[in-house]
Motif scaffolding. Sequence first.
Motif, PDB file in Angstrom:
ATOM      1  N   ASN A  29       0.669  -1.109  -0.111  1.00 44.21           N
ATOM      2  CA  ASN A  29      -0.080   0.087  -0.045  1.00 44.21           C
ATOM      3  C   ASN A  29       0.832   1.339  -0.064  1.00 44.21           C
ATOM      4  OD1 ASN A  29      -2.622   1.203  -0.011  1.00 44.21           O
ATOM      5  ND2 ASN A  29      -2.254   1.843   2.146  1.00 44.21           N
ATOM      6  N   ARG A  30       1.734   1.167   0.738  1.00 40.67           N
ATOM      7  CA  ARG A  30       2.863   2.329   0.805  1.00 40.67           C
ATOM      8  C   ARG A  30       3.600   2.576  -0.459  1.00 40.67           C
ATOM      9  NH1 ARG A  30       4.669   1.292   5.515  1.00 40.67           N
ATOM     10  NH2 ARG A  30       6.471  -0.152   4.871  1.00 40.67           N
ATOM     11  N   GLN A  31       3.883   1.489  -1.231  1.00 41.27           N
ATOM     12  CA  GLN A  31       4.687   1.639  -2.679  1.00 41.27           C
ATOM     13  C   GLN A  31       3.623   1.719  -3.466  1.00 41.27           C
ATOM     14  OE1 GLN A  31       7.946   2.116  -3.095  1.00 41.27           O
ATOM     15  NE2 GLN A  31       8.289   2.173  -0.777  1.00 41.27           N
ATOM     16  N   GLN A  32       2.448   1.639  -3.197  1.00 44.86           N
ATOM     17  CA  GLN A  32       1.253   1.630  -4.381  1.00 44.86           C
ATOM     18  C   GLN A  32       1.611   0.646  -5.238  1.00 44.86           C
ATOM     19  OE1 GLN A  32      -1.606   4.005  -4.491  1.00 44.86           O
ATOM     20  NE2 GLN A  32      -1.004   3.542  -2.476  1.00 44.86           N
ATOM     21  N   VAL A  33       1.871  -0.453  -5.005  1.00 46.21           N
ATOM     22  CA  VAL A  33       2.132  -1.560  -5.851  1.00 46.21           C
ATOM     23  C   VAL A  33       0.927  -2.781  -5.695  1.00 46.21           C
ATOM     24  CG1 VAL A  33       3.614  -3.783  -6.093  1.00 46.21           C
ATOM     25  CG2 VAL A  33       4.628  -1.688  -5.839  1.00 46.21           C
ATOM     26  N   ARG A  34       0.627  -3.125  -6.908  1.00 44.64           N
ATOM     27  CA  ARG A  34      -0.584  -4.202  -6.902  1.00 44.64           C
ATOM     28  C   ARG A  34      -0.039  -5.319  -7.408  1.00 44.64           C
ATOM     29  NH1 ARG A  34      -1.884  -0.726  -4.473  1.00 44.64           N
ATOM     30  NH2 ARG A  34      -3.340   1.053  -4.823  1.00 44.64           N
ATOM     31  N   VAL A  35      -0.379  -6.584  -6.748  1.00 44.05           N
ATOM     32  CA  VAL A  35       0.309  -7.871  -7.076  1.00 44.05           C
ATOM     33  C   VAL A  35      -0.902  -8.778  -7.206  1.00 44.05           C
ATOM     34  CG1 VAL A  35       2.121  -7.230  -5.499  1.00 44.05           C
ATOM     35  CG2 VAL A  35       0.086  -8.672  -4.535  1.00 44.05           C
ATOM     36  N   THR A  36      -0.700  -9.976  -7.399  1.00 45.06           N
ATOM     37  CA  THR A  36      -1.483 -11.200  -7.742  1.00 45.06           C
ATOM     38  C   THR A  36      -1.244 -12.337  -6.697  1.00 45.06           C
ATOM     39  OG1 THR A  36      -1.620 -10.912 -10.236  1.00 45.06           O
ATOM     40  CG2 THR A  36      -2.497 -13.158  -9.168  1.00 45.06           C
ATOM     41  N   PHE A  37      -2.207 -12.674  -5.681  1.00 42.24           N
ATOM     42  CA  PHE A  37      -2.003 -13.369  -4.607  1.00 42.24           C
ATOM     43  C   PHE A  37      -2.701 -14.652  -5.150  1.00 42.24           C
ATOM     44  CE2 PHE A  37      -2.515  -9.417  -2.221  1.00 42.24           C
ATOM     45  CZ  PHE A  37      -1.388  -9.575  -1.297  1.00 42.24           C
ATOM     46  N   PHE A  38      -1.875 -15.945  -4.895  1.00 42.14           N
ATOM     47  CA  PHE A  38      -2.367 -17.251  -5.170  1.00 42.14           C
ATOM     48  C   PHE A  38      -2.559 -17.874  -3.956  1.00 42.14           C
ATOM     49  CE2 PHE A  38      -0.228 -16.452  -9.185  1.00 42.14           C
ATOM     50  CZ  PHE A  38      -0.947 -17.059 -10.209  1.00 42.14           C
ATOM     51  N   ALA A  39      -3.691 -18.361  -3.579  1.00 48.52           N
ATOM     52  CA  ALA A  39      -4.051 -18.714  -2.126  1.00 48.52           C
ATOM     53  C   ALA A  39      -4.622 -20.176  -2.289  1.00 48.52           C
ATOM     54  CB  ALA A  39      -5.099 -17.736  -1.739  1.00 48.52           C
ATOM     55  N   ALA A  40      -4.072 -20.868  -1.248  1.00 50.85           N
ATOM     56  CA  ALA A  40      -4.572 -22.131  -0.593  1.00 50.85           C
ATOM     57  C   ALA A  40      -4.908 -22.003   0.799  1.00 50.85           C
ATOM     58  CB  ALA A  40      -3.361 -23.011  -0.900  1.00 50.85           C
ATOM     59  N   ASN A  41      -5.739 -23.027   1.437  1.00 55.36           N
ATOM     60  CA  ASN A  41      -6.112 -23.075   2.686  1.00 55.36           C
ATOM     61  C   ASN A  41      -5.285 -23.565   3.797  1.00 55.36           C
ATOM     62  OD1 ASN A  41      -7.897 -22.066   4.771  1.00 55.36           O
ATOM     63  ND2 ASN A  41      -8.676 -24.131   4.871  1.00 55.36           N
ATOM     64  N   GLU A  42      -3.990 -22.757   3.636  1.00 56.20           N
ATOM     65  CA  GLU A  42      -2.898 -23.479   4.393  1.00 56.20           C
ATOM     66  C   GLU A  42      -3.195 -23.329   5.787  1.00 56.20           C
ATOM     67  OE1 GLU A  42       1.129 -23.331   2.647  1.00 56.20           O
ATOM     68  OE2 GLU A  42       0.258 -21.986   1.114  1.00 56.20           O
TER      69      GLU A  42
ATOM     70  N   GLN B 242      15.482   1.320 -11.133  1.00 55.59           N
ATOM     71  CA  GLN B 242      15.995   0.955 -12.251  1.00 55.59           C
ATOM     72  C   GLN B 242      14.972   0.969 -13.524  1.00 55.59           C
ATOM     73  OE1 GLN B 242      17.626  -3.116 -12.124  1.00 55.59           O
ATOM     74  NE2 GLN B 242      18.132  -2.877  -9.857  1.00 55.59           N
ATOM     75  N   GLY B 243      13.726   1.611 -13.116  1.00 55.91           N
ATOM     76  CA  GLY B 243      12.792   2.049 -14.167  1.00 55.91           C
ATOM     77  C   GLY B 243      11.718   0.991 -14.394  1.00 55.91           C
ATOM     78  N   PHE B 244      11.650  -0.071 -13.464  1.00 59.76           N
ATOM     79  CA  PHE B 244      10.577  -1.107 -13.635  1.00 59.76           C
ATOM     80  C   PHE B 244       9.488  -0.534 -13.036  1.00 59.76           C
ATOM     81  CE2 PHE B 244      14.414  -3.800 -13.224  1.00 59.76           C
ATOM     82  CZ  PHE B 244      14.437  -4.562 -14.454  1.00 59.76           C
ATOM     83  N   CYS B 245       8.074  -1.366 -13.447  1.00 60.76           N
ATOM     84  CA  CYS B 245       7.023  -0.799 -12.814  1.00 60.76           C
ATOM     85  C   CYS B 245       6.176  -2.083 -12.505  1.00 60.76           C
ATOM     86  CB  CYS B 245       6.064  -0.194 -13.745  1.00 60.76           C
ATOM     87  SG  CYS B 245       5.598  -1.022 -15.236  1.00 60.76           S
ATOM     88  N   PHE B 246       5.228  -2.313 -11.671  1.00 59.90           N
ATOM     89  CA  PHE B 246       4.677  -3.322 -11.021  1.00 59.90           C
ATOM     90  C   PHE B 246       3.223  -3.357 -11.679  1.00 59.90           C
ATOM     91  CE2 PHE B 246       7.957  -2.724  -8.268  1.00 59.90           C
ATOM     92  CZ  PHE B 246       8.483  -3.876  -8.030  1.00 59.90           C
ATOM     93  N   ARG B 247       2.796  -4.734 -12.318  1.00 60.40           N
ATOM     94  CA  ARG B 247       1.639  -4.932 -12.692  1.00 60.40           C
ATOM     95  C   ARG B 247       0.984  -6.251 -12.178  1.00 60.40           C
ATOM     96  NH1 ARG B 247       1.860  -0.359 -13.411  1.00 60.40           N
ATOM     97  NH2 ARG B 247       2.046   0.618 -15.739  1.00 60.40           N
ATOM     98  N   THR B 248      -0.176  -6.573 -12.014  1.00 57.72           N
ATOM     99  CA  THR B 248      -0.917  -7.784 -11.909  1.00 57.72           C
ATOM    100  C   THR B 248      -1.152  -8.554 -13.194  1.00 57.72           C
ATOM    101  OG1 THR B 248      -3.420  -7.087 -12.386  1.00 57.72           O
ATOM    102  CG2 THR B 248      -2.416  -6.512 -10.190  1.00 57.72           C
TER     103      THR B 248
END
Length: 253
Positions: free
Chosen positions: A43-56, A236-242
């Motif tokens: 949230n602080r870095q304003q980065v959106r990610v993809t979560f892969f979830a199991a019921n661990e 380094q010029g990268f951005c983050f996407r889902t």
Amino acid sequence: MLFIALNAYVACAIAQKDCNKPLYLTFDTGHMEIAPLVADVLNRQQVRVTFFAANERTKQGDGSLGEHWAPWWHARAAEGHEFASHTWNHTYWRADMGSTESPSFRVRPSAGMREGQDSVMSAADYCAEISLASDRLKMVTGKSPLPLFRAPGGKTSPQLIASARACGYTHVGWSPAGFLGDELPSETTSNAALLRKALRDVRSGDILLAHLGIWSRKDPWAPAVLEPLIVGLKQQGFCFRTLREHPQYGAGR
């Protein structure tokens, strides 16, 4: 000072929007102890990610997709993150069984009633295992998960992948440089070494893999590495996407 900070934030947001060096940061579930910290950093870095979830199994609560963690997942959906299945019981593929016409698989879940026990699943059973996690994600997030899954440990076979595809799920692994190393023993692989390696080796288009808590790692990865890694990659010029925005796995493919 506030004006300068605001300008810097806007400039960073514009750079991220226009960036042509995308990375796809993904998180698999784990014991969830660091999940609040991960959420704060993203949230602080304003980065959106993809979560892969199991019921661990988790350090707190009734499993990573249980009622205890349901508000956490719902909050991540409100922030714009994406979700996909990691199989319900974190079920590892062990070997192909059956035939091409009637495939089945020897599997070993690391969660649930049959934790640590080998059994055989039909292709239909394995699809149900994927769908159960996906359906639960939709329930706790209020958002339709992506039609993707990640096999625990990345362990698959062509037949497993084909069987999952036949019931609507595409498998997603990670890039070689995208293995961020939080599963490795901290006694032999320090957080500083993992950070240096990622900043050196990651390339545009890579899918990155981390976890929401690894039981075996004594020196947790996320507090030391996650935010410096994101900041360093942005520099380094990268951005983050889902993965919804990924050319191969996105919803519009």
